[in-house]
Structures are given as C-alpha cells and as structure tokens.
Design a protein around this motif. Structure first.
Motif, short mmCIF file in Angstrom:
data_model
loop_
_atom_site.label_atom_id
_atom_site.label_comp_id
_atom_site.label_asym_id
_atom_site.label_seq_id
_atom_site.Cartn_x
_atom_site.Cartn_y
_atom_site.Cartn_z
N PRO A 146 0.80 -1.23 0.00
CA PRO A 146 0.00 0.00 0.00
C PRO A 146 0.83 1.28 0.00
O PRO A 146 0.41 2.30 -0.55
CB PRO A 146 -0.82 -0.13 1.29
N GLU A 147 2.01 1.22 0.58
CA GLU A 147 2.84 2.43 0.70
C GLU A 147 3.15 3.06 -0.65
O GLU A 147 3.20 4.28 -0.78
CB GLU A 147 4.13 2.10 1.44
N ILE A 148 3.35 2.24 -1.66
CA ILE A 148 3.77 2.80 -2.95
C ILE A 148 2.63 3.58 -3.62
O ILE A 148 2.87 4.57 -4.31
CB ILE A 148 4.34 1.71 -3.88
N TYR A 149 1.38 3.18 -3.36
CA TYR A 149 0.24 3.92 -3.91
C TYR A 149 0.08 5.26 -3.20
O TYR A 149 -0.24 6.28 -3.83
CB TYR A 149 -1.03 3.09 -3.81
N ALA A 150 0.29 5.25 -1.88
CA ALA A 150 0.25 6.50 -1.13
C ALA A 150 1.32 7.46 -1.63
O ALA A 150 1.08 8.67 -1.77
CB ALA A 150 0.41 6.22 0.36
N LEU A 151 2.52 6.92 -1.91
CA LEU A 151 3.59 7.75 -2.46
C LEU A 151 3.20 8.32 -3.83
O LEU A 151 3.55 9.46 -4.16
CB LEU A 151 4.87 6.93 -2.58
N GLY A 152 2.49 7.51 -4.62
CA GLY A 152 2.07 7.97 -5.94
C GLY A 152 1.12 9.15 -5.86
O GLY A 152 1.27 10.14 -6.60
N ALA A 153 0.14 9.06 -4.98
CA ALA A 153 -0.80 10.17 -4.81
C ALA A 153 -0.08 11.41 -4.28
O ALA A 153 -0.29 12.53 -4.76
CB ALA A 153 -1.93 9.76 -3.87
N GLU A 154 0.79 11.19 -3.31
CA GLU A 154 1.56 12.30 -2.74
C GLU A 154 2.42 12.98 -3.80
O GLU A 154 2.57 14.20 -3.81
CB GLU A 154 2.43 11.78 -1.60
N ALA A 155 2.98 12.18 -4.70
CA ALA A 155 3.87 12.73 -5.73
C ALA A 155 3.16 13.68 -6.68
O ALA A 155 3.81 14.56 -7.28
CB ALA A 155 4.51 11.59 -6.52
N VAL A 156 1.85 13.51 -6.84
CA VAL A 156 1.10 14.42 -7.71
C VAL A 156 0.28 15.43 -6.91
O VAL A 156 -0.52 16.18 -7.47
CB VAL A 156 0.19 13.64 -8.70
N GLY A 157 0.48 15.44 -5.59
CA GLY A 157 -0.15 16.46 -4.76
C GLY A 157 -1.63 16.26 -4.52
O GLY A 157 -2.36 17.23 -4.27
N LEU A 158 -2.09 15.00 -4.55
CA LEU A 158 -3.50 14.71 -4.37
C LEU A 158 -3.69 13.65 -3.29
O LEU A 158 -2.75 12.97 -2.89
CB LEU A 158 -4.12 14.20 -5.68
N VAL A 159 -4.92 13.52 -2.81
CA VAL A 159 -5.25 12.42 -1.93
C VAL A 159 -5.71 11.24 -2.79
O VAL A 159 -6.14 11.43 -3.94
CB VAL A 159 -6.36 12.81 -0.91
N PRO A 160 -5.60 10.01 -2.28
CA PRO A 160 -5.94 8.85 -3.10
C PRO A 160 -7.33 8.92 -3.75
O PRO A 160 -7.49 8.52 -4.91
CB PRO A 160 -5.82 7.69 -2.12
N ALA A 161 -8.30 9.41 -3.04
CA ALA A 161 -9.67 9.43 -3.57
C ALA A 161 -9.82 10.33 -4.79
O ALA A 161 -10.80 10.20 -5.54
CB ALA A 161 -10.65 9.87 -2.49
N GLU A 162 -8.86 11.20 -5.02
CA GLU A 162 -8.92 12.08 -6.19
C GLU A 162 -8.29 11.45 -7.42
O GLU A 162 -8.29 12.06 -8.49
CB GLU A 162 -8.20 13.40 -5.89
N CYS A 163 -7.76 10.22 -7.28
CA CYS A 163 -6.96 9.61 -8.34
C CYS A 163 -7.62 8.39 -8.95
O CYS A 163 -8.31 7.62 -8.27
CB CYS A 163 -5.60 9.18 -7.79
N VAL A 164 -7.36 8.20 -10.24
CA VAL A 164 -7.64 6.94 -10.93
C VAL A 164 -6.31 6.23 -11.12
O VAL A 164 -5.32 6.86 -11.53
CB VAL A 164 -8.29 7.19 -12.30
N TYR A 165 -6.27 4.93 -10.81
CA TYR A 165 -5.05 4.16 -11.00
C TYR A 165 -5.29 3.05 -12.01
O TYR A 165 -6.27 2.31 -11.93
CB TYR A 165 -4.56 3.56 -9.68
N VAL A 166 -4.36 2.91 -12.97
CA VAL A 166 -4.47 1.94 -14.07
C VAL A 166 -3.30 0.97 -14.00
O VAL A 166 -2.14 1.38 -13.94
CB VAL A 166 -4.46 2.65 -15.44
N ASP A 167 -3.61 -0.34 -14.03
CA ASP A 167 -2.57 -1.37 -14.03
C ASP A 167 -3.08 -2.56 -14.83
O ASP A 167 -4.29 -2.78 -14.90
CB ASP A 167 -2.25 -1.80 -12.59
N ASP A 168 -2.14 -3.31 -15.41
CA ASP A 168 -2.54 -4.50 -16.17
C ASP A 168 -2.67 -5.74 -15.29
O ASP A 168 -3.18 -6.76 -15.77
CB ASP A 168 -1.56 -4.78 -17.32
N LEU A 169 -2.24 -5.66 -14.03
CA LEU A 169 -2.32 -6.81 -13.12
C LEU A 169 -3.38 -6.54 -12.06
O LEU A 169 -3.22 -5.64 -11.24
CB LEU A 169 -0.96 -7.06 -12.46
N PRO A 170 -4.46 -7.33 -12.04
CA PRO A 170 -5.53 -7.08 -11.08
C PRO A 170 -5.07 -7.05 -9.63
O PRO A 170 -5.57 -6.26 -8.82
CB PRO A 170 -6.50 -8.25 -11.33
#
Length: 204
Positions: A146-170
């Motif tokens: 989970p930490e890496i997703y939190a870092l991703g949201a932080e890196a773009v200056g948003l909270v997770p709920a404001e983001c859409v995340y796309v990955d090829d692995l469910p």
C-alpha cells in the motif's frame, strides 16, 4: 459523477505493449515452452524472491539475471537476460498520447512502476508525461505494498480518492482501491482510454 483530478499509471503492460507476450517471444527464441516465464513468476518461490529483490532495488540486475537464468535451465545465458525478456515490449503510442493529453488538459499525472532496474526509463519522456514519478527500485517498496500507492498520490499532490489508478495486473489494483482510488484494469488501449475519459472529465 465527479471527475477525478489525478491519473496514476503503471509502466510495463500499460504504457508499453503486453509484457507477457514479450516473455513468450523470449521463450520462443530460447527454445522454452510458451508460458515458462509467467509460470515461474506465478508459482516458483525462488523466482518470486528474485523478482521482489529486483523490483525493490535490493538485488542488482546481475544477481537477478544469474538466479533467474539458473531457473530457466542450462541453455539460457544470464548476460543480458532482462533486456531479452523485455525486448518485445514496445511503447504503446495510444496510451502515451492519452497521458500526454490528459496532463495538457490539467489532470495531474503520475507513474507508479515496479522497476526492472532503475536505469531503463527514458527520463526525458517521464518528465514530459508526469507530474510525479514513483519507481519501486528508487523508493525501496514495490506493488502491491500500500505504501507505494500512497507515495504515488503524494507525488502528484492529491489524496488517493482524487486519483484513478491503471494497471494491467488485477492484484496490483486491490490495495489502491482499498485506500480510495478508482481503479481500472488495463486490457488494451482503446478500452482503457474510453473508460478514462469520463472518469477524468475529458472529452473522447
């Protein structure tokens, strides 16, 4: 539906063509049965350990290549193994174009990538595409932590709920969804782009 402000994406298999197809092309060249690489990563504890070390940066490229070549069999050379495994995964021009256009339209764009060595990314392209970049081998944590997703949201200056995340692995989507991100399983560029437009409030 409120449009999301951020788009976070995986690299291999989302902004590139199918990584598993590249693995099978490798198998064909090396005289291995189709699916050999995928099955090792899916079922072999040693293969999974090697992959985890490569992705979180604790195992050097050469260490992964030597260990994984040994699992593949005596006829498979270790030298250049990563490049040979990934050699048939090319850029997905449609997805790259969409991310570029989304950023130009004001969407905050970010990368969350499990790296196969940190020196294989085109840093000029990353700077063009993304407001924030999180590469597992640089931050020392890999999906699905989970930490890496939190870092991703932080890196773009948003909270997770404001983001859409796309990955090829469910399996990589579940932790992102659990922290409030809207998630999208990437199966192909046309389907993903069609789904992302409404989620981000972008015209088709």
């Amino acid at each position: 539906m409120t449009a999301h402000r951020g788009l976070l994406v995986d690299w291999g298999g989302v902004l590139t063509t199918d990584v598993f197809a590249s693995f099978d092309a490798f198998c064909a060249r090396e005289g291995l049965p189709a699916g050999t690489v995928r099955e090792l990563f899916r079922t072999d504890p040693r293969a999974r350990e090697l992959l985890a070390g490569l992705e979180d940066g604790t195992l050097p490229d050469a260490g992964f290549e030597a260990g994984f070549a040994a699992l593949l069999g005596p006829g498979v050379a270790a030298e250049g193994l990563i490049e040979r495994l990934m050699g048939d995964a090319g850029d997905d021009a449609a997805m790259l174009g969409f991310v570029r256009a989304a950023r130009a339209a004001g969407i905050r764009t970010g990368l969350i990538s499990n790296s196969w060595g940190v020196d294989r990314y085109d840093r000029v392209l990353l700077a063009e595409l993304f407001d924030g970049v999180v590469i597992s081998g640089e931050v020392g944590v890999r999906k699905p932590s989970p930490e890496i997703y939190a870092l991703g949201a932080e890196a773009v200056g948003l909270v997770p709920a404001e983001c859409v995340y796309v990955d090829d692995l469910p399996g990589n989507l579940k932790p992102a969804r659990a922290m409030g991100m809207t998630t999208l399983h990437h199966r192909g560029s046309a389907e993903t782009i069609a789904a992302l437009g409404p989620l981000l409030g972008l015209a088709a």
